[in-house]
Design a protein around this motif. Structure first.
Motif, mmCIF file in Angstrom:
data_model
loop_
_atom_site.group_PDB
_atom_site.id
_atom_site.type_symbol
_atom_site.label_atom_id
_atom_site.label_comp_id
_atom_site.label_asym_id
_atom_site.label_seq_id
_atom_site.Cartn_x
_atom_site.Cartn_y
_atom_site.Cartn_z
ATOM 1 N N PHE A 72 0.837 -1.196 0.000
ATOM 2 C CA PHE A 72 0.000 0.000 0.000
ATOM 3 C C PHE A 72 0.879 1.256 0.000
ATOM 4 C CE2 PHE A 72 -2.798 -3.171 1.995
ATOM 5 C CZ PHE A 72 -3.927 -3.022 1.185
ATOM 6 N N LYS A 73 0.437 2.268 -0.751
ATOM 7 C CA LYS A 73 1.163 3.540 -0.787
ATOM 8 C C LYS A 73 0.936 4.296 0.530
ATOM 9 C CE LYS A 73 2.703 2.999 -4.991
ATOM 10 N NZ LYS A 73 2.037 3.611 -6.129
ATOM 11 N N ASN A 74 1.635 5.410 0.672
ATOM 12 C CA ASN A 74 1.616 6.143 1.941
ATOM 13 C C ASN A 74 0.373 6.992 2.148
ATOM 14 O OD1 ASN A 74 4.146 5.137 2.687
ATOM 15 N ND2 ASN A 74 5.201 6.713 1.502
ATOM 16 N N THR A 75 -0.187 7.509 1.056
ATOM 17 C CA THR A 75 -1.350 8.393 1.198
ATOM 18 C C THR A 75 -2.614 7.718 0.678
ATOM 19 O OG1 THR A 75 -1.097 9.417 -0.985
ATOM 20 C CG2 THR A 75 0.151 10.383 0.859
ATOM 21 N N LYS A 76 -3.750 8.192 1.174
ATOM 22 C CA LYS A 76 -5.037 7.634 0.763
ATOM 23 C C LYS A 76 -5.255 7.790 -0.742
ATOM 24 C CE LYS A 76 -8.745 8.926 3.061
ATOM 25 N NZ LYS A 76 -9.936 9.723 3.451
ATOM 26 N N CYS A 85 -16.592 -4.464 -0.104
ATOM 27 C CA CYS A 85 -15.242 -4.487 0.463
ATOM 28 C C CYS A 85 -15.299 -4.950 1.914
ATOM 29 C CB CYS A 85 -14.595 -3.112 0.373
ATOM 30 S SG CYS A 85 -12.934 -3.059 1.093
ATOM 31 N N SER A 86 -14.521 -5.973 2.237
ATOM 32 C CA SER A 86 -14.376 -6.445 3.614
ATOM 33 C C SER A 86 -12.929 -6.200 4.023
ATOM 34 C CB SER A 86 -14.719 -7.940 3.696
ATOM 35 O OG SER A 86 -14.476 -8.440 4.984
ATOM 36 N N ARG A 87 -12.736 -5.389 5.062
ATOM 37 C CA ARG A 87 -11.383 -4.956 5.419
ATOM 38 C C ARG A 87 -11.098 -5.220 6.900
ATOM 39 N NH1 ARG A 87 -9.224 -0.451 7.655
ATOM 40 N NH2 ARG A 87 -11.321 0.404 7.883
ATOM 41 N N ALA A 88 -9.915 -5.711 7.189
ATOM 42 C CA ALA A 88 -9.474 -5.920 8.575
ATOM 43 C C ALA A 88 -8.014 -5.496 8.693
ATOM 44 C CB ALA A 88 -9.639 -7.376 8.977
ATOM 45 N N GLY A 89 -7.702 -4.744 9.715
ATOM 46 C CA GLY A 89 -6.337 -4.249 9.899
ATOM 47 C C GLY A 89 -6.355 -2.807 10.368
ATOM 48 N N GLU A 90 -5.337 -2.413 11.101
ATOM 49 C CA GLU A 90 -5.313 -1.080 11.707
ATOM 50 C C GLU A 90 -4.392 -0.098 10.982
ATOM 51 O OE1 GLU A 90 -4.198 -1.734 15.727
ATOM 52 O OE2 GLU A 90 -6.031 -2.834 16.249
ATOM 53 N N LYS A 91 -3.651 -0.567 9.990
ATOM 54 C CA LYS A 91 -2.651 0.299 9.348
ATOM 55 C C LYS A 91 -3.113 0.864 8.010
ATOM 56 C CE LYS A 91 1.223 -2.106 11.556
ATOM 57 N NZ LYS A 91 2.479 -2.851 11.360
ATOM 58 N N HIS A 92 -4.405 0.733 7.704
ATOM 59 C CA HIS A 92 -4.912 1.241 6.429
ATOM 60 C C HIS A 92 -5.309 2.713 6.567
ATOM 61 C CE1 HIS A 92 -6.088 -3.227 5.944
ATOM 62 N NE2 HIS A 92 -4.913 -3.008 5.396
ATOM 63 N N CYS A 93 -4.978 3.508 5.560
ATOM 64 C CA CYS A 93 -5.296 4.939 5.581
ATOM 65 C C CYS A 93 -6.604 5.227 4.843
ATOM 66 C CB CYS A 93 -4.155 5.744 4.960
ATOM 67 S SG CYS A 93 -3.770 5.275 3.256
ATOM 68 N N PHE A 94 -7.374 4.185 4.529
ATOM 69 C CA PHE A 94 -8.627 4.337 3.788
ATOM 70 C C PHE A 94 -9.699 3.505 4.464
ATOM 71 C CE2 PHE A 94 -6.147 0.857 2.152
ATOM 72 C CZ PHE A 94 -7.055 -0.176 2.045
ATOM 73 N N THR A 95 -10.953 3.796 4.159
ATOM 74 C CA THR A 95 -12.071 3.021 4.705
ATOM 75 C C THR A 95 -12.537 1.990 3.688
ATOM 76 O OG1 THR A 95 -13.772 4.518 3.851
ATOM 77 C CG2 THR A 95 -12.825 5.044 6.012
ATOM 78 N N ASP A 109 -4.993 -6.873 6.486
ATOM 79 C CA ASP A 109 -3.632 -6.351 6.658
ATOM 80 C C ASP A 109 -3.011 -6.102 5.271
ATOM 81 O OD1 ASP A 109 -3.754 -6.277 9.442
ATOM 82 O OD2 ASP A 109 -3.179 -8.380 9.613
ATOM 83 N N ASN A 110 -1.965 -6.860 4.901
ATOM 84 C CA ASN A 110 -1.328 -6.661 3.594
ATOM 85 C C ASN A 110 -1.761 -7.700 2.556
ATOM 86 O OD1 ASN A 110 0.075 -4.416 4.359
ATOM 87 N ND2 ASN A 110 1.955 -5.503 4.862
ATOM 88 N N GLU A 111 -2.798 -8.462 2.862
ATOM 89 C CA GLU A 111 -3.307 -9.453 1.901
ATOM 90 C C GLU A 111 -4.564 -8.898 1.230
ATOM 91 O OE1 GLU A 111 -3.951 -14.204 2.012
ATOM 92 O OE2 GLU A 111 -5.237 -13.060 3.368
#
Length: 420
Positions: free
Chosen positions: A25-29, A151-161, A196-198
Motif C-alpha cells: 500500500f502507498k503512503n497516502t489515501k 469491500c471487507s477490510r481488517a487491519g489497523e494500518k490502512h489509511c482508507f475506509t 492487513d497486507n493481503e
C-alpha cells in the motif's frame, strides 16, 4: 480454462480473480485509491467470469426444474382430487435437484477448481452448459449486467475506509466492463477482501449468506454458522482432537465442526434441556440431509449432545484438546451481574478438562470487561494468544484465543489445604 481457485469468505463462496499475499500500500489515501482504480483493468477476469456464468446458468436451470415440478405436482393433486398427497416421482425429482445443488457447493468449497470442473462434478455441470437456452444466452449478452462491489477490510494500518475502497475500485470496474452499478438488485457481486497486507479480489458464487447452512432449529441466540467456522479455524483443529462446546445452545459450533473437521470428535453440551434438544434436532436434520445427499445409509456424525453443568463437567481432567464456545453476553441470555461469578468458574473448569501444554480455547463474548477480569486471575493456567474483534448484530464482541499452559490443574480446595 486455466486454474481457478474458489474460497469461502465469512458469508459466501467466491471464485478468486487474483490474490496478493503481500500487497504494498502507498503512503497516502489518494495514492492507494488510485492503485485500486488501476488494478481493475489489470486483473485476469476471463476465467473467473466463466465459472460465475456456469454457476448462474446452473442455478437458473435448477430453479426452472423446481417450478416445473411444483406446477406438475399441483396439477396431479387437482386431477386426482388428493389435496394432502404429493406425487412420489416429483418428490424424488426435487430431492435430486437439491442433491445436485449441494454437490456443486461442496465442490466449490475445495481449494481449487481446475479444467476438470466439467467432468469431476459429473455430467450435471456439462449438461447445464450444453443445454442452456440460447435465448437466455442472447439476453445475457444483450442486456447490461448490474453489479456491486463489497469491500471487507481488517487491519489497523490502512489509511482508507472500506467504503472508499469499494467506491473507487467499483468505479474502475464499471468503466472497464461498462456494467451498471446497483447495490440491491445486482447480477454480479465483486468482492474486495483486505486483511492487513493481503488483498483478494473475487466474484461471489452464492447470492444468500451461508450463515444458516447447517441449522434448522433456532434458539434466541443462535450463532451464525460462518462465525462458528471462523472460530474453529482459529484454533487449528488436528486429526483425532476432542473438541468441546460446553455452552452449545443450538449446536452451531460443534455441528459446523463435525461437518468440516469430521476426523475430530465433537461434544455439544448445555445446562438448558431445551437447548440440548434443539442441538440434537439439528444434528438429526443434518444427518438426514447427508443420507439424502449420499443416497445411502450414513455412518453418522462424530458428534454427541449432552446436558451438563458448565461448572462441573462430566469429563476427565486433561482429556479435551480444544474448547470453542459462545459465552453468554448478559443480554438475551443470563445477566452482566451473573457473569462476574460465571466467567471465573467457567475458565477454571475449562482449565481442568483442557490438556496442559497443548490445549487451547476460543471463546466469544461481548462482556469484555468481565472476561478480562476473570482471565487476569487465571494467568497460571491460561495465556491469551490473540484477540479478534467481531460485530454481532451491532454489538462489538471479541473472540479470544487462549493457550493452556503446562501447569497441572490444582483444585482450589487443594490449594487452600496446602497454604493452611
Amino acid at each position: 480454462m486455466s486454474e481457478v481457485h474458489c474460497l469461502r469468505s465469512v458469508d459466501n463462496l467466491f471464485v478468486v480473480v487474483q490474490e496478493f499475499k503481500d500487497y504494498q500500500f502507498k503512503n497516502t489515501k489518494e495514492e492507494v485509491l488510485k492503485d485500486f482504480e488501476d488494478l481493475a483493468g489489470k486483473l485476469p477476469w476471463s476465467d473467473p467470469l466463466k465459472v460465475w456464468e456456469l454457476n448462474t446458468n446452473f442455478k437458473k436451470k435448477k430453479t426452472k426444474r423446481k417450478k416445473i415440478n411444483q406446477n406438475s405436482s399441483k396439477r396431479k393433486m387437482i386431477d386426482n382430487g388428493q389435496g394432502d398427497k404429493l406425487d412420489e416421482n416429483n418428490v424424488k425429482k426435487e430431492f435430486a435437484d437439491d442433491l445436485i445443488g449441494s454437490h456443486i457447493l461442496d465442490y466449490y468449497e475445495n481449494p481449487a477448481i481446475k479444467e476438470e470442473i466439467l467432468t469431476l462434478v459429473g455430467e450435471d455441470l456439462a449438461s447445464c452448459k450444453d443445454e442452456a437456452d440460447e435465448s437466455s444466452k442472447e439476453d445475457t449478452e444483450l442486456r447490461v449486467l448490474k453489479f456491486r462491489v463489497t469491500c471487507s477490510r481488517a487491519g489497523e494500518k490502512h489509511c482508507f475506509t472500506s467504503n472508499e475502497a469499494a467506491r473507487d475500485f467499483g468505479g474502475a470496474v464499471q468503466d472497464y466492463f461498462k456494467w451498471k452499478a446497483d447495490m440491491t438488485n445486482f447480477d454480479v457481486e465483486v468482492l474486495l477482501n483486505i486483511h492487513d497486507n493481503e488483498v483478494i479480489v473475487g466474484i461471489a458464487l452464492t447470492e444468500e449468506s451461508l450463515h444458516r447452512r447447517n441449522i434448522t432449529h433456532f434458539g434466541p441466540t443462535t450463532l451464525r454458522s460462518t462465525l462458528a467456522y471462523g472460530m474453529l479455524r482459529l484454533c487449528a483443529p488436528q486429526p483425532t482432537d476432542i473438541i468441546v462446546d460446553p455452552m452449545c445452545g443450538t449446536g452451531a459450533i460443534p455441528i459446523e465442526g463435525a461437518t468440516e473437521w469430521y476426523n475430530c470428535y465433537h461434544i455439544a453440551g448445555d445446562n438448558n434441556p431445551l437447548a440440548v434438544k434443539r442441538a440434537a434436532n439439528n444434528i438429526s436434520s443434518l444427518l438426514t440431509k447427508n443420507q439424502i445427499k449420499e443416497g445411502k445409509q450414513s455412518w453418522g456424525l462424530p458428534i454427541d449432545a449432552v446436558q451438563w453443568d458448565i461448572c462441573n463437567l462430566p469429563l476427565r481432567t486433561g482429556s479435551v484438546d480444544i474448547i470453542v464456545t459462545d459465552m453468554p453476553f448478559g443480554k438475551r441470555m443470563g445477566s452482566k451481574k451473573r457473569n462476574w461469578n460465571l466467567y471465573p468458574a467457567c475458565l477454571q473448569e475449562m482449565s481442568r478438562v483442557c490438556r496442559p501444554g497443548t490445549g487451547r480455547a476460543v471463546l466469544l463474548t461481548q462482556d469484555k470487561k468481565c472476561f478480562t477480569k476473570a482471565l487476569s486471575g487465571m494467568g497460571q493456567v491460561w495465556r491469551k494468544v490473540h484477540t479478534v474483534w467481531v460485530n454481532i448484530g451491532g454489538l462489538h464482541a471479541a473472540v479470544y484465543l487462549l493457550k493452556r499452559t503446562p501447569q497441572a490443574f490444582i483444585h482450589p480446595l487443594e490449594n487452600e489445604r496446602a497454604t493452611s
